[in-house]
Design a protein around this motif. Structure first.
Motif, mmCIF file in Angstrom:
data_model
loop_
_atom_site.group_PDB
_atom_site.id
_atom_site.type_symbol
_atom_site.label_atom_id
_atom_site.label_comp_id
_atom_site.label_asym_id
_atom_site.label_seq_id
_atom_site.Cartn_x
_atom_site.Cartn_y
_atom_site.Cartn_z
ATOM 1 N N ILE A 1 52.836 87.804 -16.794
ATOM 2 C CA ILE A 1 53.795 88.242 -15.773
ATOM 3 C C ILE A 1 54.418 89.548 -16.250
ATOM 4 N N THR A 2 54.163 90.614 -15.526
ATOM 5 C CA THR A 2 54.660 91.928 -15.953
ATOM 6 C C THR A 2 56.059 92.229 -15.429
ATOM 7 N N HIS A 3 56.444 91.585 -14.342
ATOM 8 C CA HIS A 3 57.787 91.773 -13.785
ATOM 9 C C HIS A 3 58.187 90.481 -13.089
ATOM 10 N N PHE A 4 59.384 90.011 -13.367
ATOM 11 C CA PHE A 4 59.849 88.754 -12.772
ATOM 12 C C PHE A 4 61.304 88.918 -12.352
ATOM 13 N N HIS A 5 61.551 88.727 -11.064
ATOM 14 C CA HIS A 5 62.923 88.764 -10.558
ATOM 15 C C HIS A 5 63.134 87.586 -9.617
ATOM 16 N N ALA A 6 64.024 86.682 -9.984
ATOM 17 C CA ALA A 6 64.293 85.499 -9.172
ATOM 18 C C ALA A 6 65.409 85.783 -8.185
ATOM 19 N N PRO A 7 65.296 85.271 -6.966
ATOM 20 C CA PRO A 7 66.382 85.441 -5.996
ATOM 21 C C PRO A 7 67.603 84.625 -6.393
ATOM 22 N N GLY A 8 68.735 84.962 -5.806
ATOM 23 C CA GLY A 8 69.964 84.224 -6.100
ATOM 24 C C GLY A 8 70.810 84.101 -4.860
ATOM 25 N N GLY A 9 72.095 83.853 -5.059
ATOM 26 C CA GLY A 9 73.016 83.703 -3.945
ATOM 27 C C GLY A 9 73.285 82.256 -3.603
ATOM 28 N N LEU A 10 74.237 82.051 -2.715
ATOM 29 C CA LEU A 10 74.659 80.714 -2.303
ATOM 30 C C LEU A 10 73.485 79.904 -1.782
ATOM 31 N N GLY A 11 73.338 78.677 -2.291
ATOM 32 C CA GLY A 11 72.327 77.771 -1.780
ATOM 33 C C GLY A 11 70.914 78.056 -2.237
ATOM 34 N N VAL A 12 70.732 78.908 -3.246
ATOM 35 C CA VAL A 12 69.392 79.249 -3.733
ATOM 36 C C VAL A 12 69.245 78.778 -5.176
ATOM 37 N N ILE B 1 54.179 77.547 -11.184
ATOM 38 C CA ILE B 1 55.016 78.337 -12.091
ATOM 39 C C ILE B 1 56.494 78.265 -11.743
ATOM 40 N N GLY B 2 56.806 77.728 -10.584
ATOM 41 C CA GLY B 2 58.212 77.620 -10.224
ATOM 42 C C GLY B 2 58.395 77.025 -8.843
ATOM 43 N N LYS B 3 59.624 76.619 -8.581
ATOM 44 C CA LYS B 3 59.968 76.044 -7.287
ATOM 45 C C LYS B 3 61.198 76.780 -6.751
ATOM 46 N N LEU B 4 61.086 77.219 -5.516
ATOM 47 C CA LEU B 4 62.215 77.837 -4.833
ATOM 48 C C LEU B 4 62.838 76.785 -3.932
ATOM 49 N N ILE B 5 64.097 76.459 -4.195
ATOM 50 C CA ILE B 5 64.802 75.429 -3.431
ATOM 51 C C ILE B 5 65.982 76.086 -2.728
ATOM 52 N N VAL B 6 66.049 75.932 -1.417
ATOM 53 C CA VAL B 6 67.093 76.577 -0.632
ATOM 54 C C VAL B 6 67.824 75.530 0.194
ATOM 55 N N HIS B 7 69.155 75.638 0.235
ATOM 56 C CA HIS B 7 69.994 74.672 0.961
ATOM 57 C C HIS B 7 70.896 75.413 1.937
ATOM 58 N N GLY B 8 71.035 74.854 3.119
ATOM 59 C CA GLY B 8 71.947 75.415 4.114
ATOM 60 C C GLY B 8 72.647 74.317 4.879
ATOM 61 N N ARG B 9 73.681 74.684 5.623
ATOM 62 C CA ARG B 9 74.431 73.670 6.386
ATOM 63 C C ARG B 9 73.597 73.098 7.531
ATOM 64 N N THR B 10 72.687 73.908 8.047
ATOM 65 C CA THR B 10 71.775 73.469 9.108
ATOM 66 C C THR B 10 70.362 73.902 8.740
ATOM 67 N N ARG B 11 69.371 73.379 9.460
ATOM 68 C CA ARG B 11 67.996 73.795 9.182
ATOM 69 C C ARG B 11 67.798 75.272 9.512
ATOM 70 N N VAL B 12 68.436 75.746 10.574
ATOM 71 C CA VAL B 12 68.317 77.158 10.937
ATOM 72 C C VAL B 12 68.869 78.040 9.826
ATOM 73 N N GLU B 13 70.046 77.700 9.319
ATOM 74 C CA GLU B 13 70.637 78.468 8.223
ATOM 75 C C GLU B 13 69.746 78.417 6.987
ATOM 76 N N CYS B 14 69.181 77.240 6.726
ATOM 77 C CA CYS B 14 68.307 77.068 5.578
ATOM 78 C C CYS B 14 67.068 77.958 5.700
ATOM 79 N N MET B 15 66.472 78.002 6.892
ATOM 80 C CA MET B 15 65.282 78.823 7.106
ATOM 81 C C MET B 15 65.600 80.318 6.949
ATOM 82 N N MET B 16 66.744 80.745 7.436
ATOM 83 C CA MET B 16 67.126 82.152 7.291
ATOM 84 C C MET B 16 67.372 82.497 5.829
ATOM 85 N N ARG B 17 67.989 81.586 5.118
ATOM 86 C CA ARG B 17 68.242 81.798 3.687
ATOM 87 C C ARG B 17 66.935 81.824 2.904
#
Length: 451
Positions: A355-366, A386-402
């Motif tokens: 892996i030559t460059h690795f940047h993980a996303p962040g922010g609320l619910g990530v 190699i990894g799991k991206l888990i995202v949480h939101g108050r609704t499914r729509v918010e979760c999908m946008m996040r």
């Protein structure tokens, strides 16, 4: 049972790191084992102690029971967390640990055996009041049995290895002409993959969803459920994208099937974490198997319940019982997990390398569960996750946008990954509507050109 003082983590990669973090939060010393190929892995860097248990081959390292027991004895570890895969559902391993006075953080060896054989598991599920797919009473041993059973069930039928997993030893027969070939091929594949050619037969459902219920028991007759996960987006029977809760279920359905599963675990006096998996079609649930371990997708359950499942596993294994009652389990919002693999996003050819460059996303619910880092060399010997991206939101729509935003932030250079696939999926209207089944992803991949 005395409190656990030191845990050996008998696994690698992101799940080893996940368990290590839980140990540190609980103030419990942890030991990791590793092959020579994993000497620079993140969980090895962060552990209190590490023991090299063999060369890269899993058979000579992570599946080497004697080496793992020896590592426990050398380091004074009094418990083992197996993670998932490898020895996590190996009853012999659980027995050997018990014989050495080492706590296995998981169910009893007997329960692993019962649920590890699909025929026995189905019989047990029926006895426990869990709905099952119509099928054979047991092993289908001859061509005559195969033809007779298929006629009784009704076509199409699915022929499956009793010791199966990962889609191996599994064949669909749509007519009498298909049965003999499917029965023979399934047995051959099962013998090669599992050393056991026994197969059984069940009704093949046309467009089901894959719904699984997370359960937890204390081994004393108390058990709870933590809702469901929808794992319908699969390729070759391997889960790719998981959601909690399922877009297909309402609150009444969720609580009803959850209670059925919790009641079954009470009767079984099940201990620890488990997942009861179903096919769901036309409002009906059909048991397919039970996994007697932590699941890859457990973080989305943690996201909607606020309950740390690894903490809970360790607590139960220590004799502390469950930390919550069913009435204290509350579901909040929606969560999605994407499994990021070191594979080409469309051909799924593995892509080991640096892996030559690795940047993980962040922010609320990530949340990112990954042992990857810039400069890390992914070995070619193991699972490509190699990894799991888990995202949480108050609704499914918010979760999908996040999720869309987080995927755009995620950077892994130097290797191929499945990130582009998820960027396609998060923009798809069927996915946005929650309108998919277990065949949807393979149909999509076959009929949609890569962007």
């Amino acid at each position: 049972m005395p409190m656990i003082s030191k845990i050996l983590i008998a696994n690698r990669g992101e799940i080893a790191l996940r368990v290590l973090r839980a140990c540190k939060e609980l103030g419990i010393a942890c030991v990791v084992v590793h092959s020579t190929a994993d000497a620079d892995a993140m969980h090895v860097r962060l552990a209190d102690e590490s023991v090299c248990i063999g060369p890269p081959s899993s058979r000579e390292s992570y599946l080497n029971i004697h080496q793992i027991v020896a590592a426990c004895e050398i380091t004074g570890a009094d418990a083992v967390h197996p993670g998932y895969g490898f020895l996590s559902e190996n009853a012999k391993f659980a027995d050997i640990l018990e014989a050495h006075g080492i706590t296995f953080i998981g169910p009893t060896a007997d329960h692993i055996r019962i649920m590890g054989d699909k025929i026995t598991a189905k019989t047990t599920a029926l006895e426990l009041g869990i709905p099952v797919v119509p099928g054979s009473d047991g092993e289908v041993k001859t061509e005559e049995d195969a033809l007779k059973t298929a006629a009784e069930i009704g076509y199409p039928v699915l022929i499956k290895a009793t010791a199966g997993g990962g889609g191996r030893g599994m064949k669909v027969a749509k007519s009498e002409a298909d049965v003999i070939e499917a029965w023979s091929t399934a047995r051959t594949e099962a013998a090669a993959a599992f050393g056991n050619d026994a197969v059984y037969m069940e009704k093949y459902l046309g467009k089901p969803r894959h719904i699984e219920i997370q359960v937890f028991g204390d081994g004393e007759g108390n058990a709870i459920h933590l809702g469901e996960r929808d794992c319908s987006l699969q390729r070759r029977h391997q889960k790719v994208w998981e959601e909690a809760n399922s877009p297909a279920l309402n609150v009444e359905q969720r609580m009803k099937i959850g209670q059925v599963c919790a009641d079954a675990m009470k009767k079984l006096k099940y201990r620890g974490a488990g997942t009861i998996e179903f096919l769901y079609e036309n409002g009906e649930f059909y048991f397919i198997e039970m996994n007697t371990r932590l699941q890859v997708e457990h973080p989305i359950t943690e996201a909607i319940t606020g309950i740390d499942l690894v903490h809970e596993q360790i607590r139960v294994a220590s004799g502390g019982g469950l930390s919550v009652t069913q009435d204290e389990v509350h579901f909040s919002g929606h969560a999605i997990e994407c499994r990021i693999n070191a594979e080409h996003a469309r051909t799924f050819v593995p892509s080991p390398g640096t892996i030559t460059h690795f940047h993980a996303p962040g922010g609320l619910g990530v949340r990112i569960d990954s042992g990857a880092y810039q400069g890390y060399k992914i070995p070619p010997y193991y699972d490509s996750l190699i990894g799991k991206l888990i995202v949480h939101g108050r609704t499914r729509v918010e979760c999908m946008m996040r999720l869309r935003r987080a995927l755009d932030e995620f950077v892994v250079d130097g290797i191929n990954t499945t990130l582009p696939l998820f960027q396609d999926l998060v923009s798809n209207q069927d996915i946005a509507n929650g309108d998919y089944d277990i065949h949807w992803l393979e149909d999509y991949l076959a009929n949609t050109p890569a962007a």
